[in-house]
Design a protein around this motif. Structure first.
Motif, short mmCIF file in Angstrom:
data_model
loop_
_atom_site.label_atom_id
_atom_site.label_comp_id
_atom_site.label_asym_id
_atom_site.label_seq_id
_atom_site.Cartn_x
_atom_site.Cartn_y
_atom_site.Cartn_z
N CYS A 343 0.81 -1.22 0.00
CA CYS A 343 0.00 0.00 0.00
C CYS A 343 0.84 1.27 0.00
O CYS A 343 0.82 2.06 0.95
CB CYS A 343 -0.96 0.02 1.20
SG CYS A 343 -2.14 -1.33 1.19
N GLU A 344 1.58 1.49 -1.07
CA GLU A 344 2.27 2.77 -1.22
C GLU A 344 1.22 3.87 -1.17
O GLU A 344 0.17 3.80 -1.83
CB GLU A 344 3.03 2.82 -2.55
CG GLU A 344 3.80 4.11 -2.71
CD GLU A 344 4.55 4.22 -4.04
OE1 GLU A 344 4.54 3.24 -4.80
OE2 GLU A 344 5.11 5.29 -4.28
N ASN A 345 1.50 4.89 -0.37
CA ASN A 345 0.47 5.90 -0.14
C ASN A 345 0.18 6.75 -1.38
O ASN A 345 -0.93 7.21 -1.57
CB ASN A 345 0.84 6.75 1.07
CG ASN A 345 0.76 5.93 2.35
OD1 ASN A 345 -0.22 5.21 2.57
ND2 ASN A 345 1.79 5.97 3.17
N CYS A 346 1.20 6.95 -2.24
CA CYS A 346 0.97 7.66 -3.50
C CYS A 346 -0.14 6.99 -4.32
O CYS A 346 -0.91 7.66 -5.00
CB CYS A 346 2.22 7.67 -4.37
SG CYS A 346 3.57 8.65 -3.71
N ASN A 347 -0.17 5.66 -4.28
CA ASN A 347 -1.15 4.94 -5.09
C ASN A 347 -2.56 5.35 -4.69
O ASN A 347 -3.42 5.56 -5.55
CB ASN A 347 -1.00 3.44 -4.91
CG ASN A 347 0.37 2.92 -5.29
OD1 ASN A 347 1.33 3.69 -5.31
ND2 ASN A 347 0.48 1.65 -5.56
N ILE A 394 4.32 8.80 6.05
CA ILE A 394 5.03 7.57 5.73
C ILE A 394 4.91 7.27 4.24
O ILE A 394 4.15 7.91 3.52
CB ILE A 394 4.50 6.35 6.53
CG1 ILE A 394 2.98 6.39 6.62
CG2 ILE A 394 5.18 6.26 7.86
CD1 ILE A 394 2.36 5.15 7.14
N TYR A 395 5.64 6.29 3.82
CA TYR A 395 5.74 5.92 2.41
C TYR A 395 4.73 4.82 2.10
O TYR A 395 3.90 4.94 1.21
CB TYR A 395 7.17 5.45 2.17
CG TYR A 395 7.61 5.27 0.74
CD1 TYR A 395 7.03 4.32 -0.09
CD2 TYR A 395 8.66 6.03 0.23
CE1 TYR A 395 7.48 4.14 -1.38
CE2 TYR A 395 9.11 5.84 -1.07
CZ TYR A 395 8.52 4.90 -1.87
OH TYR A 395 8.97 4.72 -3.16
N TYR A 396 4.83 3.73 2.86
CA TYR A 396 3.89 2.61 2.71
C TYR A 396 3.02 2.52 3.95
O TYR A 396 3.42 2.96 5.02
CB TYR A 396 4.64 1.28 2.63
CG TYR A 396 5.66 1.15 1.53
CD1 TYR A 396 5.27 1.09 0.20
CD2 TYR A 396 7.01 1.04 1.84
CE1 TYR A 396 6.22 0.93 -0.80
CE2 TYR A 396 7.96 0.88 0.84
CZ TYR A 396 7.56 0.84 -0.48
OH TYR A 396 8.50 0.67 -1.46
N SER A 426 10.61 11.76 -0.25
CA SER A 426 10.12 10.65 -1.05
C SER A 426 8.90 11.13 -1.84
O SER A 426 8.36 12.21 -1.59
CB SER A 426 9.71 9.49 -0.14
OG SER A 426 8.53 9.83 0.56
N CYS A 427 8.45 10.30 -2.76
CA CYS A 427 7.22 10.60 -3.50
C CYS A 427 6.04 10.78 -2.55
O CYS A 427 5.14 11.57 -2.80
CB CYS A 427 6.95 9.49 -4.52
SG CYS A 427 7.11 7.82 -3.84
N ASP A 428 6.09 10.06 -1.42
CA ASP A 428 4.95 10.10 -0.50
C ASP A 428 5.00 11.31 0.42
O ASP A 428 3.96 11.80 0.85
CB ASP A 428 4.91 8.79 0.28
CG ASP A 428 4.72 7.63 -0.66
OD1 ASP A 428 3.58 7.22 -0.86
OD2 ASP A 428 5.72 7.19 -1.26
N HIS A 429 6.21 11.79 0.68
CA HIS A 429 6.36 13.10 1.33
C HIS A 429 5.65 14.13 0.43
O HIS A 429 4.92 15.00 0.90
CB HIS A 429 7.85 13.42 1.47
CG HIS A 429 8.17 14.72 2.12
ND1 HIS A 429 8.53 14.83 3.43
CD2 HIS A 429 8.19 15.98 1.62
CE1 HIS A 429 8.76 16.11 3.72
NE2 HIS A 429 8.56 16.83 2.64
ZN LIG Z 1 5.07 7.04 -3.36
#
Ligand SMILES: [Zn+2]
Length: 842
Positions: A343-347, A394-396, A426-429
């Motif tokens: 579960c990557e948060n970006c998704n 967080i990221y995931y 990160s991408c999720d940041h």
């Molecule tokens: Zn991400």
């Protein structure tokens, strides 16, 4: 997530404790017409972020912490690499993490920052954030203007040199340059749309002309190769430019980013997602839907809609997220795909964008909003550290047993934190800066006649065209009611309140009088009248406590209360395997906050909403049902002396036959009689199911001949339930070792023995024996390594151990090239002497 929550099972005991709204009267009909027969809206629109205000709630708390970060973060530091890239002076301290001066993704966070500032300003009115965005746009415009002087084409705006695109087009390898360009362009569009910054439109159009120039000369085939590298939502932002300018040229440029390899199967409704990097695909689908919205063929809409159905129906976890190790895997595998990197948060950030757009065009589909609520409440509301002043994310959201929220180890720095001010990026940041700024964007939508209440969150909406202001007051999800009050104005319109699929027995009251209608779950409650200040609608949405089984293992289940996923809160320590939950023991302790208790692995455990579990280990999935009995002492014995057919008999007499699959063939001249040859392409032996299910001691022993240097991560044997739980022996790990490993919580929780690599091109005897916490690895009858701290045993894998292989991995690793002979499985630990005997020449 299973499609529309169809497989849920009510927990009778716990359900009885749910608060139910009690009706005291039913004479509401004189005041309102429950009017579900009224024309269903066929399209709805969002309210601008300026029209919706968040009131006190966790949403607002998260937004406030995020805004604090947006105010704090130093623009000069985020502009540093943009400036140095075009030889403008910069004395700022470079950022770390994925904004480091040598990191190929640098610049993406500055794009997210543009978006975050615009979204936060639009929703809160904080002019400091608006002015900061204005400064950032102006400074980026200076960098863009300096591009030709640095040898880049006109309009190029980036923190890395344009040569990255030469590498992209030549196919020589580069991280994801268009992904980064998309983030910058999307941020500029948001700055224009939400803050009225004309310069932002000017800069993004210059950048778009650069994209046009860069891509117009590429052949279709070359462009399709370019699209194999992650490119974010380039089609999305170019569709936006069409919407903003009316210039159809941008649609032509956008269509160059139509990725045929991914789009074509989706147009046919085919699920070919397994193995694809998940978040690479989702923004393309947002773009596809946008292209249809901008007037391009229906096919684009079909692609996006099919993708949504496939992902939410067959590739999503109970919290609404998707991906393990950032990839999609085989459909309907959840229990077999648990790890700390799910579960990557970006998704989910992108899935919510897609879901929201689909909702605009099919507002009757309540399941869209049910999904939206799932992912928002359980994943994205919980991605931020509530103890951080600056709202670090967080990221995931890991779903392995005993996961903990923290940044993944590959982000370096301190693994015990979520994100940081300057050393993560990160991408999720980045997506977190946006998610936490725009909670208000989907709570309400509307058409000409109806206000839709999609989500339950304390908030206020000003419907300017109708001259009416509604306020939503709710303690949801701690409370199962929400109250909608007209606080100003007067207007005749429909009020439509989502009745989620999880809410059975929903009721409504108008101005204190209960309405007779009992709207069904998964529909809209519709009230129509001339609304006046003071009018009040109270809606009760009773929640039940249910378990939701995973599609691949019905004994692996998650517990939900209404839409809220409950996680076992394990504090400082958690066992790295699925605890066995006594489902009947789940009890609600208090409804505010949502707190449950249960018995798991014969211990008391507290269950809390996963979004509220921070700084401690947790588990979302549980093993249920009865444990299997241990295997016999001698469980299976494949002598591989058959010469025909595909069945390998079991010489123990237990009847646990194995099957030769694909490129596996009988070999007359084995180590002892015949053997099985494996072609290294797809050949393997499928072992009987459940060979080691229930085992707390075991041994595996076989002769193996490696034909040449083995493929990295190929397997001599691998038994488990998927990548979540398995034990395997690989002749060559990524560290260059012979490795035995066992895990019940994904690769990150492996307990291992490493040893010197095996000799090749000759028969070697290998064995692993385990009992009482000690695993020993033998090669040619002699011990080559041991681990005396093994806690994971096959009995922890689950009630079944369905995937047992010789020559094949649970992962998409290379197959074994070579031969195997005399494969033995025991339900006890063999002694060193016994292993030596097996390895003796005969
Ligand atoms: Zn991400």
């Amino acid at each position: 997530m299973t499609p529309p929550l169809g497989r849920r099972q009510l927990l009778a005991a716990a359900g009885a404790t749910s608060a139910a709204f009690t009706l005291t009267g039913t004479d509401g009909t004189a005041h309102a017409a429950a009017d579900r027969a009224a024309a269903e809206p066929t399209a709805v629109r969002p309210f601008p972020l300026t029209a919706v205000t968040l009131l006190d709630s966790p949403f607002r708390d998260n937004q406030r912490r995020n805004s604090a970060y947006l105010r704090f973060v130093d623009l000069d530091r985020l502009l540093h690499t943009f400036r140095t890239n075009v030889r403008l002076p910069s004395t700022a301290q470079p950022c770390g993490g994925w904004e480091g001066p040598d990191v190929e993704l640098r610049g993406h966070s500055t794009g997210h920052l543009l978006s975050g500032l615009a979204l936060a300003y639009a929703n809160t009115g904080d002019t400091v954030l608006r002015d900061k965005g204005r400064t950032l746009v102006a400074e980026l415009a200076r960098c863009q203007a300096a591009s030709p002087g640095a040898g880049f084409r006109t309009g190029y705006l980036s923190a890395f040199p344009e040569s990255f695109f030469d590498r992209l087009e030549a196919g020589t390898g580069v991280w994801a340059p268009y992904y980064t360009i998309h983030k910058i362009m999307a941020g500029l569009v948001e700055q224009y749309r939400l803050t009225g910054n004309e310069q932002a439109l000017d800069v993004v159009l210059r950048q778009a002309r650069w994209v046009d120039a860069r891509t117009s000369g590429l052949s279709y085939e070359r462009m399709q190769q370019v699209l194999e590298t992650e490119f974010g939502g380039m089609n999305d932002v170019l569709a936006d430019l069409h919407a903003l300018t009316g210039n159809t040229a941008w649609l032509d440029v956008a269509e160059r980013f139509t990725h045929a390899q991914v789009f074509d199967p989706l147009a046919q409704g085919e699920d070919r997602l397994a193995g694809l990097h998940a978040n690479t695909q989702i923004p393309k689908m947002v773009g596809a839907l946008r292209l249809w919205e901008e007037g391009l063929p229906e096919r684009y809409r079909t692609i996006a809609a099919n993708f949504w159905k496939i992902v939410t129906g067959h590739h999503s976890y109970v919290i609404g997220g998707n991906s393990n190790g950032e990839a999609f895997h085989e459909p309907d595998v959840v229990a077999g795909q648990l790890s700390d990197n799910t579960c990557e948060n970006c998704n989910s950030y992108n899935m919510l964008k897609l879901t929201r757009l689909l909702h605009f065009h099919t507002p009757d589909r309540v399941e869209l909003l049910d999904f939206y609520e799932r992912a928002l409440l359980n994943q994205l509301l919980g991605e931020q550290d509530p103890d951080s002043e600056h709202g670090f994310n967080i990221y995931y959201t890991g779903l392995a047993p005993g996961s903990i929220k923290r940044q993944p180890s590959f982000m370096g720095a301190d693994p015990d934190v979520y994100s940081t001010d300057y050393d993560n990026f990160s991408c999720d940041h980045g997506t977190g800066m946006e998610t936490q700024a725009k909670f208000a964007d989907t709570i309400y939508t509307h058409d000409e006649h109806a206000l839709l209440v999609n989500l339950f969150a304390p908030s206020q909406v000003v419907w300017r065209e109708r001259g009416i202001t509604w306020r939503q007051t709710t303690g949801f999800p701690d409370r199962s009611t929400t109250t909608l009050t007209v606080i100003a104005g007067r207007s005749a319109h429909r009020l439509r309140v989502r009745v989620p699929s999880w809410a059975s027995g929903a009721r409504a009251a108008l101005n204190g009088r209960a309405l007779p209608d009992r709207p069904k779950p998964g529909t809209w409650l519709t009230l129509e009248r001339t609304w006046r200040a003071g009018d009040r609608v109270e809606v009760s949405l009773p929640m039940r406590t249910v378990v939701e089984p995973t599609p691949d293992d019905p004994d692996v289940q998650a517990v939900l209360h209404g839409p809220v996923v409950l996680a076992g809160a394990f504090g400082d320590r958690a066992d790295p395997w699925l605890s066995r939950l006594d489902v009947d023991s789940v009890r609600q302790e208090s409804s505010d906050p949502l707190r449950f208790t249960a018995r798991a692995d014969d211990t008391d455990v507290t269950l809390l909403p996963i979004a509220r579990v921070h700084h401690q280990h947790y588990s979302v999935y549980w093993l249920t049902g009865e444990p299997p009995p241990p295997p016999p002492e001698f469980a299976a014995w494949h002598r591989f002396d058959e010469t025909s057919g595909t069945t390998a008999s079991d010489a123990t007499g237990n009847g646990r036959t194995a099957q030769l699959v694909a490129g596996a063939a009988w070999l007359a001249d084995g180590r002892i009689g015949g053997a099985v040859a494996l072609d290294g392409v797809n050949g393997h032996v499928a072992l009987a199911e459940d060979l080691l299910a229930g085992a707390s001691a075991y041994s595996l022993a076989t002769w193996v001949r490696l034909d040449g240097r083995p493929g990295t991560w190929s397997r001599i044997f691998d038994l488990g339930t998927g990548v979540t739980a398995n034990l395997f022996l690989t002749p060559l790990s990524g560290d260059g070792t012979l490795r035995y490993a066992i895990t019940a919580g994904g690769a990150g929780a492996e307990q291992r023995i490493d040893a010197e690599p095996l000799p090749t091109d000759r028969w070697v005897h290998v064995a692993v024996a385990y009992g009482d916490g000690t695993a020993v690895l033998y090669v040619d009858g002699a011990e080559t390594g041991r681990n005396t701290a093994v806690t994971v045993e096959p009995r922890r894998f689950g009630n079944h151990v369905r995937a047992g292989y010789v020559g094949r991995s649970q992962y998409a690793d290379p197959y074994l090239k070579g031969a195997v002979d005399d494969f033995r499985v025991y339900g006890r630990a063999l002694s060193a002497a016994e292993v030596a005997t097996l390895a003796r020449p005969t």
